[in-house]
Write an enzyme that holds these catalytic residues in place. Structure first.
Site, mmCIF file in Angstrom:
data_model
loop_
_atom_site.group_PDB
_atom_site.id
_atom_site.type_symbol
_atom_site.label_atom_id
_atom_site.label_comp_id
_atom_site.label_asym_id
_atom_site.label_seq_id
_atom_site.Cartn_x
_atom_site.Cartn_y
_atom_site.Cartn_z
ATOM 1 N N LYS A 145 13.241 -10.556 -13.402
ATOM 2 C CA LYS A 145 12.370 -10.409 -12.237
ATOM 3 C C LYS A 145 11.254 -11.454 -12.290
ATOM 4 O O LYS A 145 10.724 -11.755 -13.362
ATOM 5 C CB LYS A 145 11.793 -8.984 -12.210
ATOM 6 C CG LYS A 145 11.062 -8.627 -10.929
ATOM 7 C CD LYS A 145 10.644 -7.154 -10.933
ATOM 8 C CE LYS A 145 9.926 -6.751 -9.655
ATOM 9 N NZ LYS A 145 9.554 -5.309 -9.656
ATOM 10 N N SER A 199 10.945 -2.820 -5.507
ATOM 11 C CA SER A 199 10.726 -4.232 -5.397
ATOM 12 C C SER A 199 11.674 -5.096 -6.224
ATOM 13 O O SER A 199 11.807 -6.287 -5.945
ATOM 14 C CB SER A 199 9.275 -4.548 -5.800
ATOM 15 O OG SER A 199 9.053 -4.227 -7.153
ATOM 16 N N SER A 239 10.375 0.966 -8.560
ATOM 17 C CA SER A 239 10.984 -0.347 -8.278
ATOM 18 C C SER A 239 12.164 -0.748 -9.148
ATOM 19 O O SER A 239 12.808 -1.751 -8.866
ATOM 20 C CB SER A 239 9.928 -1.438 -8.363
ATOM 21 O OG SER A 239 9.191 -1.467 -7.168
HETATM 22 N N1 GLN Z 1 7.979 0.973 -3.573
HETATM 23 C C1 GLN Z 1 6.822 1.271 -4.339
HETATM 24 C C2 GLN Z 1 5.618 0.550 -3.780
HETATM 25 O O1 GLN Z 1 5.770 -0.127 -2.834
HETATM 26 C C3 GLN Z 1 7.036 0.992 -5.774
HETATM 27 C C4 GLN Z 1 6.766 -0.392 -6.189
HETATM 28 C C5 GLN Z 1 7.035 -0.621 -7.632
HETATM 29 O O2 GLN Z 1 7.528 0.239 -8.343
HETATM 30 N N2 GLN Z 1 6.677 -1.806 -8.086
HETATM 31 O O3 GLN Z 1 4.552 0.657 -4.278
#
Ligand code: GLN
Length: 483
Positions: free
Chosen positions: A81, A156, A180
């Site tokens: 990532k 994400s 994410s």
């Molecule tokens: N979808 C969640 C957010 O937008 C989680 C993001 C994450 O885990 N980095 O905050």
């Protein structure tokens, strides 16, 4: 037809390398060829790295000399990532702000993987600074879901998920602040693990919410996720929140698991087809001798609200360092204030700005008691609620909590353009980040949409330090889903 080398699981590839059915170079070439062939369409990677001949040769030599004793990750090509630092490489976190930022050191997880002989295929796309559930917030274009390219791969860590799901990498690293790793794993048919908070060092992870973030694997099987977790975990002097492996009491895996399901949370809002797959999976688990217990988790009803206060507070604090002075995008205006404003306006996308504003608001002196401190209190009560289920010795004791990872299968691009509807995507996953407990998503089946079979995931949460119990529960689902 036999599988291409890039289609192997990590465990299969590691075995084939040791059995000399495959060389490290052949495995790299197969993954790199698939990555190059598919990336134009999928945009899973923001950058594909050249083959590192020296690293490939060193991995081969180690396998030749050490055989079974060589680390499992030796010679395995991975996707990383784009918020994890690899020395000398760009790490943009999916943002214009860091588009040209080059890491000056390796994240601890990268160092561990390099020491184990792992290879890196490239930087995987992500929502900007890990904020989002679809990769639509990436400054460098969205990633497509390989299972249906009209749909999101989740986020994400959507680039990491798409890379593995499309066999453009054997496995990948993601980060999970509110889901994410687990949500994109669910939407692309992979196993995704968010470790216990502190199990894996965050040194060299571009921070989103420091009390919530954990790095973890996205993998093709439960066994692969376990191999990666074992390689990543451990105390790190560079991250004072890391924990020794024996901090929490060992939890031996019972032969028959007691699986708690908060039926109250699942009564409405779930896609009916997904609910049917979930119920069928619970039925199979019960059929295999495990006990499914309806638990009430009233505290969970506040989890999403608490997350969307705590997380932006930490985001606004963490991103304050990106001010156009130190590193990252630096625009110059007429005054110093202009420099700040211009750099941050050009550098940050809309969602990032929204969260910085929200975070600044909930931390402001007039509102910190009403919002931030309440959210922290909700967080504590959530942790007590879970501990109360795991740590008891009567008939209500449970080993894991189970629910679906998401309320529906992968959605279409643009379907959740309203921020609140996107935030609702996280309703099941954020609790594990708020409590610090380990959690995992494992494929439980598919639901049909417009002629495509879309994967859906089962989510397990275990007590702190009990990743072994998670792997056991997920292993059962993996076995039952295949049967
Ligand atoms: N979808 C969640 C957010 O937008 C989680 C993001 C994450 O885990 N980095 O905050």
């Amino acid at each position: 037809m036999s599988k291409g080398a890039n289609e192997l699981t990590l465990a299969e590839a590691a075995r084939a390398l040791r059995a000399r059915e495959l060389t490290v170079r052949e495995l790299w070439d197969a993954c790199a060829a698939a990555a190059h062939a598919k990336n134009g369409e999928l945009n899973a990677y923001l950058e594909l790295f050249e083959a590192d001949g020296a690293a490939i040769d060193a991995a081969q030599k180690r396998i030749d000399e050490e055989g079974a004793a060589a680390p499992a990750l030796c010679g395995i090509p991975l996707a990383v990532k784009d918020n994890l630092l690899i020395e000398g490489r760009v790490a943009s976190a999916g943002s214009r702000m860091l588009e040209n930022y080059r890491a000056t050191y390796d994240a601890t997880v990268i160092k561990k993987l390099k020491d184990a002989g792992a290879l890196f295929l490239g930087r995987a796309n992500m929502d900007e600074f890990a904020m989002g559930s679809s990769t639509e917030h990436s400054a460098f274009g969205r990633t497509l879901n390989p299972r249906d390219t009209s749909r999101v791969p989740g986020g994400s860590s959507g680039g990491s998920a798409a890379a593995v799901a499309a066999d453009m990498a054997i496995a990948a690293l993601g980060s999970d602040t509110g889901g994410s790793i687990r949500q994109p794993a669910a939407l692309t048919g992979l196993v995704g693990l968010k470790p216990t908070y502190g199990a894996v060092s965050r040194s060299g992870l571009i921070a989103m919410g420091s009390s919530l973030d954990q790095i973890g694997p996205l993998a093709k099987s439960v066994g692969d996720a376990r191999l990666l977790f074992e390689a990543l975990r451990g105390l790190d002097p560079l991250d004072s929140t890391t924990i020794p492996e024996d901090l929490y009491p060992a939890r031996p895996v019972p032969k028959k698991l007691r699986i708690g399901v908060p039926m109250n949370l699942l009564a409405s809002g779930l896609d009916p087809d997904l609910k049917a797959v979930f119920d069928a999976t619970l039925g199979k688990l019960a059929g295999a001798g495990h006990t499914v217990i309806d638990i009430g988790l009233p505290a969970s009803e506040h989890a999403l609200a608490a997350y969307y206060v705590v997380m932006p507070a930490e985001v606004s604090t963490n991103l304050a360092r990106l001010d156009g002075m130190r590193y990252g995008r630096a625009a110059r205006g007429a005054t110093l204030l202009d420099d700040y404003v211009l750099s941050r306006t050009e550098g940050f996308g809309e969602e990032t700005r929204r969260r910085i504003l929200l975070g600044t608001f909930v931390l402001s002196s007039g509102y910190i008691d009403a919002y931030y401190r309440k959210a922290e209190a909700a967080r504590v009560s959530l942790r007590y609620a879970y501990d109360g289920l795991f740590d008891r010795d009567d008939a209500a004791k449970i080993d894991v909590v189970a629910f679906p990872t998401t309320a529906s299968p992968a959605f279409k691009f643009g379907e959740k353009s309203d921020p609140l509807s996107m935030y609702l995507e996280d309703v099941f996953t954020v609790t594990a980040n708020l409590t610090g407990m380990p959690a995992l998503s494992v494929p439980m089946g598919t639901v049909a949409r417009e002629g495509k079979d879309l994967p859906v995931g089962m989510h397990f949460t275990a007590p702190h330090g009990a990743e072994n119990v998670l792997f056991a529960a997920a292993g059962e689902v993996e076995k039952l889903a295949a049967s």
